[in-house]
Motif scaffolding. Structure first.
Motif, PDB file in Angstrom:
ATOM      1  N   UNK A  10      39.030 -21.438 131.282  1.00  0.00           N
ATOM      2  CA  UNK A  10      39.607 -22.446 132.186  1.00  0.00           C
ATOM      3  C   UNK A  10      39.822 -23.755 131.453  1.00  0.00           C
ATOM      4  N   UNK A  11      40.617 -24.627 132.049  1.00  0.00           N
ATOM      5  CA  UNK A  11      40.816 -25.993 131.558  1.00  0.00           C
ATOM      6  C   UNK A  11      40.431 -26.928 132.681  1.00  0.00           C
ATOM      7  N   UNK A  12      39.524 -27.831 132.407  1.00  0.00           N
ATOM      8  CA  UNK A  12      39.072 -28.780 133.415  1.00  0.00           C
ATOM      9  C   UNK A  12      40.231 -29.693 133.810  1.00  0.00           C
ATOM     10  N   UNK A  13      40.421 -29.876 135.108  1.00  0.00           N
ATOM     11  CA  UNK A  13      41.504 -30.727 135.592  1.00  0.00           C
ATOM     12  C   UNK A  13      41.143 -32.202 135.529  1.00  0.00           C
ATOM     13  N   UNK A  14      39.896 -32.484 135.250  1.00  0.00           N
ATOM     14  CA  UNK A  14      39.438 -33.864 135.165  1.00  0.00           C
ATOM     15  C   UNK A  14      39.499 -34.383 133.722  1.00  0.00           C
ATOM     16  N   UNK A  15      38.927 -33.606 132.777  1.00  0.00           N
ATOM     17  CA  UNK A  15      38.830 -34.085 131.393  1.00  0.00           C
ATOM     18  C   UNK A  15      39.619 -33.237 130.404  1.00  0.00           C
ATOM     19  N   UNK A  16      40.261 -32.166 130.868  1.00  0.00           N
ATOM     20  CA  UNK A  16      41.095 -31.278 130.057  1.00  0.00           C
ATOM     21  C   UNK A  16      40.296 -30.486 129.021  1.00  0.00           C
ATOM     22  N   UNK A  17      39.003 -30.390 129.202  1.00  0.00           N
ATOM     23  CA  UNK A  17      38.177 -29.592 128.289  1.00  0.00           C
ATOM     24  C   UNK A  17      38.387 -28.110 128.598  1.00  0.00           C
ATOM     25  N   UNK A  18      38.406 -27.275 127.560  1.00  0.00           N
ATOM     26  CA  UNK A  18      38.553 -25.829 127.738  1.00  0.00           C
ATOM     27  C   UNK A  18      37.156 -25.198 127.733  1.00  0.00           C
ATOM     28  N   UNK A  19      36.925 -24.278 128.684  1.00  0.00           N
ATOM     29  CA  UNK A  19      35.611 -23.638 128.784  1.00  0.00           C
ATOM     30  C   UNK A  19      35.749 -22.314 129.523  1.00  0.00           C
ATOM     31  N   UNK A  20      34.736 -21.472 129.422  1.00  0.00           N
ATOM     32  CA  UNK A  20      34.676 -20.222 130.179  1.00  0.00           C
ATOM     33  C   UNK A  20      33.894 -20.481 131.458  1.00  0.00           C
ATOM     34  N   UNK A  21      34.334 -19.863 132.577  1.00  0.00           N
ATOM     35  CA  UNK A  21      33.688 -20.119 133.863  1.00  0.00           C
ATOM     36  C   UNK A  21      32.392 -19.333 134.079  1.00  0.00           C
ATOM     37  N   UNK A  22      32.067 -18.396 133.195  1.00  0.00           N
ATOM     38  CA  UNK A  22      30.852 -17.586 133.259  1.00  0.00           C
ATOM     39  C   UNK A  22      30.714 -16.845 134.591  1.00  0.00           C
ATOM     40  N   UNK A  23      31.854 -16.589 135.238  1.00  0.00           N
ATOM     41  CA  UNK A  23      31.923 -15.885 136.515  1.00  0.00           C
ATOM     42  C   UNK A  23      31.088 -16.560 137.604  1.00  0.00           C
TER      43      UNK A  23
END
Length: 122
Positions: A10-23
């Motif tokens: 995912x990409x955070x809509x607040x800070x644009x950081x990319x991360x996995x949501x870990x389900x």
């Protein structure tokens, strides 16, 4: 290598950081800590306009075109009236010039022409 246990990237809509949501639900950004719902990441597509909205838009376009045509016709009519007044003034000026031409005397003018040999003809 991506593991299924990491979930979706995912990409955070607040800070644009990319991360996995870990389900997990709600999805939490590890960088800024903002929580997102799964629906936040769904792209919204524009649907087709309804038939009523389409016909209303078409009617508005036709009305605008008619208004523009009316404005152009009015401009042409006004220009025509101005042109007619200009033509009347031109006709009066030509009549005055004809009167002057009748009164004028003929004037003779002599023209000298040189030929290729440098001789002058009269």
């Amino acid at each position: 290598m991506v593991k299924a246990s990491w979930g979706t990237k995912r990409t955070c809509q607040n800070c644009a950081a990319r991360f996995y949501d870990l389900n997990k639900s709600p999805i939490k950004c590890p960088k800024c800590g903002r929580e997102h719902d799964r629906e936040d990441f769904v792209k919204v597509r524009r649907g087709r306009a309804s038939a009523a909205a389409t016909s209303a838009a078409a009617a508005a376009a036709v009305a605008a075109a008619a208004k523009l045509a009316l404005a152009k016709a009015k401009k042409v009519e006004e220009a025509g009236l101005e042109e007619a007044a200009d033509l009347e003034a031109d006709d009066e000026a030509l009549e005055d010039a004809d009167d002057l031409a009748d009164e004028a005397e003929e004037i003779e003018v002599e023209v000298e022409v040189e030929d290729d040999k440098g001789e002058t003809d009269r």
